[in-house]
Structures are given as C-alpha cells and as structure tokens.
Design an enzyme around this catalytic site. Structure first.
Site, PDB file in Angstrom:
ATOM      1  N   HIS A 217       0.821  -1.408  -0.039  1.00 43.71           N
ATOM      2  CA  HIS A 217       0.127   0.023   0.035  1.00 43.71           C
ATOM      3  C   HIS A 217       0.780   0.921  -0.105  1.00 43.71           C
ATOM      4  CE1 HIS A 217      -0.020   0.895   4.310  1.00 43.71           C
ATOM      5  NE2 HIS A 217       0.510  -0.538   4.479  1.00 43.71           N
TER       6      HIS A 217
ATOM      7  N   ASP B 235      -0.663   4.220   0.772  1.00 36.29           N
ATOM      8  CA  ASP B 235      -1.198   5.318   1.594  1.00 36.29           C
ATOM      9  C   ASP B 235      -0.358   5.221   3.105  1.00 36.29           C
ATOM     10  OD1 ASP B 235      -2.330   2.577   2.122  1.00 36.29           O
ATOM     11  OD2 ASP B 235      -4.118   3.872   3.023  1.00 36.29           O
TER      12      ASP B 235
ATOM     13  N   ASP C 269       5.901   1.409   6.853  1.00 37.41           N
ATOM     14  CA  ASP C 269       4.523   1.189   6.604  1.00 37.41           C
ATOM     15  C   ASP C 269       3.896   1.934   5.503  1.00 37.41           C
ATOM     16  OD1 ASP C 269       1.941   0.284   7.072  1.00 37.41           O
ATOM     17  OD2 ASP C 269       1.582   0.786   8.965  1.00 37.41           O
TER      18      ASP C 269
ATOM     19  N   GLU D 191      -5.484   1.125   2.401  1.00 33.83           N
ATOM     20  CA  GLU D 191      -5.066  -0.207   3.406  1.00 33.83           C
ATOM     21  C   GLU D 191      -5.257   0.592   4.937  1.00 33.83           C
ATOM     22  OE1 GLU D 191      -3.046  -2.829   5.817  1.00 33.83           O
ATOM     23  OE2 GLU D 191      -2.564  -0.832   5.976  1.00 33.83           O
ATOM     24  N   GLU D 192      -4.847   1.764   4.961  1.00 37.37           N
ATOM     25  CA  GLU D 192      -5.038   2.446   6.317  1.00 37.37           C
ATOM     26  C   GLU D 192      -6.476   2.668   6.910  1.00 37.37           C
ATOM     27  OE1 GLU D 192      -2.764   1.794   8.077  1.00 37.37           O
ATOM     28  OE2 GLU D 192      -0.658   1.892   7.371  1.00 37.37           O
TER      29      GLU D 192
ATOM     30  N   HIS E 145     -26.324  22.620  32.662  1.00 37.05           N
ATOM     31  CA  HIS E 145     -25.574  22.964  33.915  1.00 37.05           C
ATOM     32  C   HIS E 145     -25.602  22.068  35.202  1.00 37.05           C
ATOM     33  CE1 HIS E 145     -24.879  25.381  37.271  1.00 37.05           C
ATOM     34  NE2 HIS E 145     -24.756  26.615  36.607  1.00 37.05           N
TER      35      HIS E 145
ATOM     36  N   THR F 184     -18.651  23.827  34.533  1.00 39.65           N
ATOM     37  CA  THR F 184     -19.639  23.005  35.434  1.00 39.65           C
ATOM     38  C   THR F 184     -20.499  22.766  34.410  1.00 39.65           C
ATOM     39  OG1 THR F 184     -20.524  24.987  36.149  1.00 39.65           O
ATOM     40  CG2 THR F 184     -18.951  23.779  37.707  1.00 39.65           C
TER      41      THR F 184
ATOM     42  N   ARG G 122      -9.368  -7.034  18.157  1.00 38.90           N
ATOM     43  CA  ARG G 122      -8.325  -7.925  17.357  1.00 38.90           C
ATOM     44  C   ARG G 122      -8.858  -9.472  17.616  1.00 38.90           C
ATOM     45  NH1 ARG G 122      -5.167  -4.574  13.692  1.00 38.90           N
ATOM     46  NH2 ARG G 122      -5.168  -2.812  14.661  1.00 38.90           N
TER      47      ARG G 122
ATOM     48  N   HIS H 116       2.624   4.138  12.641  1.00 37.51           N
ATOM     49  CA  HIS H 116       1.415   4.776  13.052  1.00 37.51           C
ATOM     50  C   HIS H 116       1.551   5.813  14.005  1.00 37.51           C
ATOM     51  CE1 HIS H 116      -1.704   1.302  11.739  1.00 37.51           C
ATOM     52  NE2 HIS H 116      -0.643   1.483  10.992  1.00 37.51           N
TER      53      HIS H 116
HETATM   54  N1  BES Z   1       1.469  -3.045   8.218  1.00 35.45           N
HETATM   55  C1  BES Z   1       0.213  -2.999   8.845  1.00 35.45           C
HETATM   56  C2  BES Z   1      -0.162  -4.297   9.400  1.00 35.45           C
HETATM   57  C3  BES Z   1       0.626  -4.983  10.403  1.00 35.45           C
HETATM   58  C4  BES Z   1       1.120  -4.382  11.616  1.00 35.45           C
HETATM   59  C5  BES Z   1       1.309  -6.276  10.015  1.00 35.45           C
HETATM   60  C6  BES Z   1       1.767  -5.013  12.445  1.00 35.45           C
HETATM   61  C7  BES Z   1       1.941  -6.804  11.069  1.00 35.45           C
HETATM   62  C8  BES Z   1       2.441  -6.378  12.190  1.00 35.45           C
HETATM   63  C9  BES Z   1      -1.103  -2.361   8.347  1.00 35.45           C
HETATM   64  O1  BES Z   1      -0.542  -1.399   7.406  1.00 35.45           O
HETATM   65  C10 BES Z   1      -1.952  -1.846   9.199  1.00 35.45           C
HETATM   66  O2  BES Z   1      -1.526  -1.125  10.153  1.00 35.45           O
HETATM   67  N2  BES Z   1      -3.208  -2.691   8.991  1.00 35.45           N
HETATM   68  C11 BES Z   1      -4.128  -1.847   9.809  1.00 35.45           C
HETATM   69  C12 BES Z   1      -5.544  -2.465   9.201  1.00 35.45           C
HETATM   70  C13 BES Z   1      -6.865  -1.857   9.458  1.00 35.45           C
HETATM   71  C14 BES Z   1      -6.391  -0.453   9.300  1.00 35.45           C
HETATM   72  C15 BES Z   1      -7.834  -2.481   8.788  1.00 35.45           C
HETATM   73  C16 BES Z   1      -4.148  -2.490  11.423  1.00 35.45           C
HETATM   74  O3  BES Z   1      -3.577  -3.461  11.658  1.00 35.45           O
HETATM   75  O4  BES Z   1      -4.442  -1.680  12.147  1.00 35.45           O
HETATM   76 ZN    ZN Z   2      -0.375   0.630   8.790  1.00 37.13          ZN
END
Ligand code: BES
Ligand code: ZN
Length: 457
Positions: free
Chosen positions: A86, A88, A119, A153-154, A213, A315, A328, A427
């Site tokens: 990706h 992006d 990434d 992808e992100e 309030h 307040t 996850r 990230h």
């Molecule tokens: N490169 C990562 C995926 C990744 C992270 C693989 C750590 C192995 C270890 C990918 O770009 C990513 O961040 N994916 C997102 C997916 C989501 C936005 C659907 C994720 O894992 O949060």
């Molecule tokens: Zn990522």
C-alpha cells in the site's frame, strides 16, 4: 543472480534518494484534505513502475483512492507472483512529537525517519528496486509479476475486495508476496505465518438534548461521560478476558507445539516492557506476551471523547460521549459474527438512561497459513541470501485484511516477508526504517523471485 546483487550494492545511495522523494508525498488516506496528495502518490507509484521497466502500469479508479496496477509477464511457463502493498499512510498527529518533519525523510544513525518509511512505502519500494535490478541487468525477471498497490489499506481497504472479485483472471497468480510487517527483532529476520483480524466500531451515547448546567441538573440525569466508561470497562475483566457473550466460541486455541516455538524465540520481556515505558505489562491470564499479541483476541478502546477538556473548569453535564473501539481477532473468529455479538452485548449492557448508536467502521478476517508450503521455504532461502541468517517463523498481532481475501478469492498462498522492526514506530511519531534492513530486503526480494522461479523449474 550475482550481477543483480552487484547492481543493488552499487546503487545503494541512489535508492535512499529516490525513496526520500516517495516519502515526501503526504498520502494520508484517512484525511479528505489529502485526497489530491493520495492521487499524486498513486501517480508517482505508477510512473516509478514504468521507469523500472514494468508494463501496463496504470491507475485503477475506485469510489475511493486509486489502486495502482502493473505487470511483467515475459516469463512464459514460470510461476507468477502477485505482489501486494500500500502507498497510503497514517495521519501524522501529534506532529509536535516528530524529531524531524514527517514528510521530509531524514537519515539518523542508519535509519530513515518519515511517515510511511516502514508502513509501507519503504517496503514496497524495496521490491521496485529488486525488479529494477533484474530488468536493468538481465532484461528479464525470472518469474512473471503482477503488482497491486492500493491507497486505502490504512482505512480498511473498502474498495479492494470488490476490485479483486471483479478481476480474478487479471490477478491470477501462483503466490502472493507481501512486505508490510516487522521482522521478529533487529538481526532476527522472520517469515510471518499469521495475522490477527479486526472489527472496528464507533459508539455514540446521548443523554440529553443539549449540555446541561451541572448544578441545576446534576444528580437528576445520567451522565454519558460516566456511562460510556462504565460500559467500556465491562467489556474486559481484570484477568484480561473479554466479556462479550460468545466472543471466544470460535477461537482456535494455540497448539502446544506452537506455544513451545514461541517460548523458544529470543524474546526479552523486561526490555519489551521498558521500551514501551509501561510500569507493568497486562494481558489475559494464562498466556505469555507473545501468545497474547499473536494468538489471542482482545478488545481495546482506541479513543474517547466527551465533555469539557479545555483550560480551566466548566460545570457541565455533557449531552454526548463517543468512543472508538476495536477487537483484534484470531482464527477462526469472523468479524461479521463478532459484530452481531458485540451489538447484542452492548444492547444488554447499556442502561436505558442513554440513547446508544453503534456504527460499524471496518473489519478484516484473521489469517494463518501452513509454513511448509514450497513458497514459504523459497522465502526462507531468499532471506538467508539477503540477511545471512535463517529466518524464524512468527505470527503478528496486526491486520492486513486483504490477505484472507487473496486466499479465498484467488486460492493462492501468501508469503509475508517484512523487514520493519518492532520499534519502527508505525502509526506513531518518528516512524523509521533501518537502512541495513532496507538494503538487505532489496537483495532478499531479488533472490526471492529467483527462488520462486526454481520452485516450479
Ligand atoms: N502494516 C500494517 C499491518 C501489520 C502491523 C502487520 C503489525 C503486522 C504487524 C498495516 O498497514 C496496518 O496497519 N493495518 C491496519 C489494518 C486496519 C486499518 C484495517 C491495522 O492492523 O490496524
Ligand atoms: Zn499501517
């Protein structure tokens, strides 16, 4: 092959200069204000693919950001690799915490710092340079290759599944190769055989028509800023177990041999904790840290918003509260089923004093493969060529939703060979890629194509 590797060594510095240009484009897919930059990055990707000698390089329009496709099909009879990556990147905030500006790639101590360095632009670029070295030196690749580089992808790859389903023949391949993950540790290259899935939601609570309030009304109505955390806190108990009914029903337990393999990896828990700056680690009772992250599902709050957070005091009883939450997932949990279970649990858990709205954001299935397939073995040999070391096999906690789509829709195995590092700051501020790994990764990628050619020949 040696002339290809020589070419890669000679052009080492040029690669860093070119990657710097790629990293300068702020292709942040999540922010509408950057849509034109995302497109410019797609165009840069396409033009680079043409420069290195790939054919048919083009943008494929989608309702969102464009997909970039290119191919080289000049090796009839040889296997075909579908490379996925990706272009992006994630947003850069908090930008004040970056040591150097996120889109001005800067090299410090052998690492290149920029958003997208690891990434995933840096790792995509590594394959471009491997292809270029083969084509410039030999006029051909040892395999056929198709490149599919997406720009969403992100943000959950909303348009990619549809594209894949509609282009099954165009994308037909023997193996998918992806470099979008970290290696196990510095000096310990790895092949990743499992990823977690994801189910992501926004929860909105409304208590009253408007803010109130807190003197006139405090004590008479429920406060969404208090109700929301109560709900969220109920989602996981103090032993780290998720309390959504049915959440664990489809969880594939870690096999004893797998647990033994994880335990053999050189993982230093104390250093891990210290690097994270955590006073103490926390996770599901009965599992080690690697097991928790790679092989167990989790529920997490990603963000919370409510009420007055400015300077001074106000307040007020806020009318609304909002949270972003995600789970996850591991094999064989299904994001759709989990979404239903979560909606039921929320309905049951939230008090009647607030109005609750649950919005599903995106999701992806978990993935796991068998690592004695011949392509995974080929990747092992290629990594040895690039890094002088035999890779370990690991799973990862992150998600790449399209991996399970490739497996399902195209029926092809995926090889995940990443050269990032656990401390790459993906990230986060100061994202970086080790230039030694980048370079070793170009050599390993170039060798991978030859090793994959040999699988059939
Ligand atoms: N490169 C990562 C995926 C990744 C992270 C693989 C750590 C192995 C270890 C990918 O770009 C990513 O961040 N994916 C997102 C997916 C989501 C936005 C659907 C994720 O894992 O949060
Ligand atoms: Zn990522």
């Amino acid at each position: 092959m040696n002339n290809v590797i020589d070419f890669i060594h000679v052009h080492r510095d040029r690669y860093v200069d070119e990657l710097t240009q790629y990293l300068a484009i702020p292709s942040i897919s999540a922010l509408p204000a950057h849509a034109a930059d995302v497109r410019r990055c797609a165009e840069w990707t396409r033009d680079e693919m043409t420069r290195i000698g790939l054919q048919q390089a083009r943008l494929e329009e989608t309702p969102g950001h464009p997909i970039v496709y290119a191919e080289w099909m000049g090796a009839p009879g040889a296997p075909t690799i579908l490379f996925y990556g990706h272009y992006d990147v994630q947003p850069v905030d908090p930008v004040a915490l970056w040591t150097s500006p996120p889109f001005e790639a800067t090299v410090r101590d052998g690492e290149i710092y920029a958003r997208g360095a690891a990434d995933d632009k840096g790792q995509v670029f590594m394959h471009f340079k491997a292809v270029e070295a083969h084509l410039k030196q030999n006029g051909r690749l040892p395999v056929n290759m198709k490149f599919l580089i997406e720009g969403e992808e992100e943000v959950g790859s909303a348009n990619l599944d549809h594209y894949i389903q509609a282009h099954r023949e165009q994308l037909a391949a023997d193996v998918v190769v992806i470099s979008d993950s970290p290696m196990f540790d510095r000096g310990i290259p790895s092949i990743c055989y499992g990823l977690r899935g994801l189910a992501y939601f926004q929860i909105d609570l409304r208590g009253t028509r408007s803010d109130l309030h807190s003197g006139s009304f405090g004590g008479a109505v429920a406060n969404p800023a208090m109700v929301l955390p109560q709900i969220l806190a109920a989602a996981k108990d103090r032993s780290g177990r998720v309390r959504i009914d049915g959440f664990y029903d489809d969880v594939l337990e870690l096999r004893p041999e797998e647990r033994a393999e994880f335990a053999r990896l050189p993982f230093n828990e104390k250093k891990y904790r210290q690097d994270l700056g955590a006073p103490k680690l926390f996770g599901e009772t009965g599992y080690t840290t690697l097991e928790r992250v790679w092989g167990r599902p989790t529920f997490e709050v990603n963000g919370l918003l409510s009420g007055f957070t400015g300077e001074g005091a106000k307040t007020v009883i806020p009318a609304v509260a909002m949270a972003k939450v995600s789970m996850r997932l591991v094999p064989n949990q299904d994001p759709e089923k989990i979404a239903t279970l979560f909606a039921e649990w929320l309905d049951k858990t939230a008090p009647k004093t607030v109005e609750v709205t649950l919005t599903k954001m995106h999701g992806g299935k978990p993935w796991m493969t068998d690592f004695d397939n011949p392509y995974v073995q080929a990747a092992g040999r290629a990594i040895r060529a690039g890094f002088g070391q035999t890779p370990v096999y690991n799973r990862e906690g992150g998600s790449i939703p399209v991996v399970s789509t490739f497996q399902q829709e195209l029926g092809v195995p995926c090889v995940l060979f990443g050269v990032g590092l656990p401390d790459e700051n993906a990230h986060a501020p100061d994202e970086k890629l080790d230039l030694g790994n980048f370079h070793g990764g170009i050599v390993a990628s170039a060798c991978l194509y030859s090793e994959i050619a040999a699988v059939r020949g």
